[in-house]
Design a protein around this motif. Sequence first.
Motif, PDB file in Angstrom:
ATOM      1  N   SER A 210       0.831  -1.215   0.000  1.00 31.67           N
ATOM      2  CA  SER A 210       0.000   0.000   0.000  1.00 31.67           C
ATOM      3  C   SER A 210       0.857   1.252   0.000  1.00 31.67           C
ATOM      4  CB  SER A 210      -0.930   0.005   1.215  1.00 31.67           C
ATOM      5  OG  SER A 210      -1.783  -1.114   1.213  1.00 31.67           O
ATOM      6  N   ILE A 211       1.952   1.229   0.750  1.00 31.37           N
ATOM      7  CA  ILE A 211       2.823   2.395   0.846  1.00 31.37           C
ATOM      8  C   ILE A 211       3.415   2.744  -0.513  1.00 31.37           C
ATOM      9  CG2 ILE A 211       4.854   1.005   1.476  1.00 31.37           C
ATOM     10  CD1 ILE A 211       3.974   4.505   2.836  1.00 31.37           C
ATOM     11  N   TYR A 212       3.660   1.726  -1.328  1.00 30.18           N
ATOM     12  CA  TYR A 212       4.203   1.959  -2.670  1.00 30.18           C
ATOM     13  C   TYR A 212       3.219   2.759  -3.519  1.00 30.18           C
ATOM     14  CZ  TYR A 212       5.788   0.904  -7.408  1.00 30.18           C
ATOM     15  OH  TYR A 212       6.190   1.010  -8.718  1.00 30.18           O
ATOM     16  N   LEU A 213       1.941   2.383  -3.459  1.00 29.46           N
ATOM     17  CA  LEU A 213       0.936   3.092  -4.241  1.00 29.46           C
ATOM     18  C   LEU A 213       0.737   4.509  -3.745  1.00 29.46           C
ATOM     19  CD1 LEU A 213      -1.886   0.487  -4.966  1.00 29.46           C
ATOM     20  CD2 LEU A 213       0.075   1.128  -6.349  1.00 29.46           C
ATOM     21  N   VAL A 214       0.814   4.692  -2.439  1.00 29.52           N
ATOM     22  CA  VAL A 214       0.656   6.043  -1.876  1.00 29.52           C
ATOM     23  C   VAL A 214       1.768   6.958  -2.358  1.00 29.52           C
ATOM     24  CG1 VAL A 214       0.700   7.395   0.261  1.00 29.52           C
ATOM     25  CG2 VAL A 214      -0.642   5.282   0.141  1.00 29.52           C
ATOM     26  N   PHE A 215       3.003   6.466  -2.347  1.00 33.91           N
ATOM     27  CA  PHE A 215       4.127   7.267  -2.843  1.00 33.91           C
ATOM     28  C   PHE A 215       3.967   7.569  -4.337  1.00 33.91           C
ATOM     29  CE2 PHE A 215       6.420   6.563   1.080  1.00 33.91           C
ATOM     30  CZ  PHE A 215       7.271   7.658   1.144  1.00 33.91           C
ATOM     31  N   ASN A 216       3.491   6.601  -5.095  1.00 33.59           N
ATOM     32  CA  ASN A 216       3.266   6.832  -6.521  1.00 33.59           C
ATOM     33  C   ASN A 216       2.192   7.889  -6.755  1.00 33.59           C
ATOM     34  OD1 ASN A 216       5.210   5.059  -7.282  1.00 33.59           O
ATOM     35  ND2 ASN A 216       3.844   3.559  -8.186  1.00 33.59           N
ATOM     36  N   MET A 217       1.181   7.894  -5.906  1.00 32.53           N
ATOM     37  CA  MET A 217       0.135   8.901  -6.010  1.00 32.53           C
ATOM     38  C   MET A 217       0.702  10.297  -5.769  1.00 32.53           C
ATOM     39  SD  MET A 217      -3.478   9.134  -3.915  1.00 32.53           S
ATOM     40  CE  MET A 217      -2.659   9.301  -2.319  1.00 32.53           C
ATOM     41  N   ILE A 218       1.580  10.412  -4.770  1.00 33.53           N
ATOM     42  CA  ILE A 218       2.221  11.696  -4.485  1.00 33.53           C
ATOM     43  C   ILE A 218       3.125  12.108  -5.641  1.00 33.53           C
ATOM     44  CG2 ILE A 218       3.821  12.890  -2.929  1.00 33.53           C
ATOM     45  CD1 ILE A 218       2.775  11.046  -0.683  1.00 33.53           C
ATOM     46  N   THR A 219       3.824  11.125  -6.221  1.00 31.54           N
ATOM     47  CA  THR A 219       4.702  11.397  -7.362  1.00 31.54           C
ATOM     48  C   THR A 219       3.918  11.992  -8.524  1.00 31.54           C
ATOM     49  OG1 THR A 219       6.189   9.592  -6.759  1.00 31.54           O
ATOM     50  CG2 THR A 219       6.277  10.358  -9.028  1.00 31.54           C
ATOM     51  N   ILE A 220       2.757  11.414  -8.815  1.00 34.86           N
ATOM     52  CA  ILE A 220       1.927  11.888  -9.922  1.00 34.86           C
ATOM     53  C   ILE A 220       1.322  13.246  -9.615  1.00 34.86           C
ATOM     54  CG2 ILE A 220      -0.189  11.432 -11.226  1.00 34.86           C
ATOM     55  CD1 ILE A 220       0.444   8.423 -10.845  1.00 34.86           C
ATOM     56  N   LEU A 221       0.833  13.406  -8.392  1.00 29.23           N
ATOM     57  CA  LEU A 221       0.122  14.629  -8.024  1.00 29.23           C
ATOM     58  C   LEU A 221       1.038  15.840  -7.983  1.00 29.23           C
ATOM     59  CD1 LEU A 221      -2.716  15.543  -7.295  1.00 29.23           C
ATOM     60  CD2 LEU A 221      -2.187  15.115  -4.896  1.00 29.23           C
ATOM     61  N   PHE A 222       2.269  15.644  -7.496  1.00 31.81           N
ATOM     62  CA  PHE A 222       3.184  16.779  -7.336  1.00 31.81           C
ATOM     63  C   PHE A 222       4.392  16.716  -8.266  1.00 31.81           C
ATOM     64  CE2 PHE A 222       1.033  16.209  -3.221  1.00 31.81           C
ATOM     65  CZ  PHE A 222       0.469  17.476  -3.072  1.00 31.81           C
ATOM     66  N   SER A 223       4.410  15.726  -9.162  1.00 32.84           N
ATOM     67  CA  SER A 223       5.502  15.571 -10.138  1.00 32.84           C
ATOM     68  C   SER A 223       6.873  15.518  -9.461  1.00 32.84           C
ATOM     69  CB  SER A 223       5.468  16.725 -11.157  1.00 32.84           C
ATOM     70  OG  SER A 223       4.272  16.703 -11.888  1.00 32.84           O
ATOM     71  N   ILE A 224       6.965  14.739  -8.379  1.00 35.17           N
ATOM     72  CA  ILE A 224       8.233  14.558  -7.660  1.00 35.17           C
ATOM     73  C   ILE A 224       8.792  13.203  -8.086  1.00 35.17           C
ATOM     74  CG2 ILE A 224       9.374  14.629  -5.409  1.00 35.17           C
ATOM     75  CD1 ILE A 224       6.870  15.931  -4.280  1.00 35.17           C
ATOM     76  N   GLN A 225       9.532  13.192  -9.182  1.00 31.25           N
ATOM     77  CA  GLN A 225       9.926  11.939  -9.827  1.00 31.25           C
ATOM     78  C   GLN A 225      10.859  11.079  -8.978  1.00 31.25           C
ATOM     79  OE1 GLN A 225       8.467  10.915 -12.564  1.00 31.25           O
ATOM     80  NE2 GLN A 225       7.296  12.828 -12.631  1.00 31.25           N
ATOM     81  N   PHE A 226      11.720  11.718  -8.169  1.00 31.86           N
ATOM     82  CA  PHE A 226      12.695  10.919  -7.416  1.00 31.86           C
ATOM     83  C   PHE A 226      12.021  10.031  -6.374  1.00 31.86           C
ATOM     84  CE2 PHE A 226      12.241  14.587  -4.612  1.00 31.86           C
ATOM     85  CZ  PHE A 226      12.298  14.018  -3.339  1.00 31.86           C
ATOM     86  N   LEU A 227      10.755  10.314  -6.046  1.00 34.06           N
ATOM     87  CA  LEU A 227      10.048   9.488  -5.067  1.00 34.06           C
ATOM     88  C   LEU A 227       9.779   8.083  -5.588  1.00 34.06           C
ATOM     89  CD1 LEU A 227       7.384  11.836  -3.411  1.00 34.06           C
ATOM     90  CD2 LEU A 227       9.441  10.890  -2.382  1.00 34.06           C
ATOM     91  N   GLN A 228       9.817   7.903  -6.904  1.00 31.90           N
ATOM     92  CA  GLN A 228       9.572   6.576  -7.461  1.00 31.90           C
ATOM     93  C   GLN A 228      10.600   5.563  -6.973  1.00 31.90           C
ATOM     94  OE1 GLN A 228       9.382   7.387 -11.701  1.00 31.90           O
ATOM     95  NE2 GLN A 228       7.149   7.233 -11.660  1.00 31.90           N
TER      96      GLN A 228
END
Length: 255
Positions: A210-228
Amino acid sequence: MLKRFVSSLRQPKQLIQYLNDSRGVVFLYMMVLSFVVFLPSLFIYQFQGIITNNQYELFYEEVEREIFSKNNILANGEFTINESIDFTYEVFRISNQRFLSYHIQITLLEAGASIHISNQEIAFFSYGNDLSIDFNDSSIQNVSAFTRYLENLIESTSTISFIYIFSMFLSNIFDYLFVTLFLTLLMSFSLYKSQLPFKKKFKIGLYLSSIYLVFNMITILFSIQFLQFFSLLITYFYYVSFYKTLKGGTTRGQI
């Protein structure tokens, strides 16, 4: 569902109490979480469409390189093609000829452009008398006008929009399942490997991921690519934390 989600983010060790969840419960959790994580992508689509601002620049460059500086002309709603056009951009194939292709094909005809999927026409758009372009002239005004025309074709076709949205949702699910499978198999060969049946490890892995999907959601929403990268790393540590609990046997009586 909410308790499982909160535990997966805050106390992954506590997920051991859900080892015996039925497949129906786990499947429902996976689908609900996938949909929630998909919402930012849907939000971006509503405001920017299929071709986002960043993608438009690449699309513009592709159109300029592949269509312009050729002896073709579009005037009075009629496209005179003397030099062939055929190129692909993402899932689209843009050409002046029809092909049987797995791409979504945009065919540039004399009076307008048709859109085909699996050799089935789903839309046709005329050029209109106000669109006049000399393709020997690769000025910004000319290239932008035709790029916008192609973009409007794509954005205004409801079938393409549905396919795009559905494919994004499926992509989230496949990514979720792949990461869960990968980390579950990885833990099977780690120092903390467990004797649990694989199906139980995979079910609990869907909670741990679940934590992986949450981080991906933040990556998409705020365009913070290094979070991937960090999303996968942090998810791995969540798996380790959970499997260390199993290895320690502190709650083995509940299994």
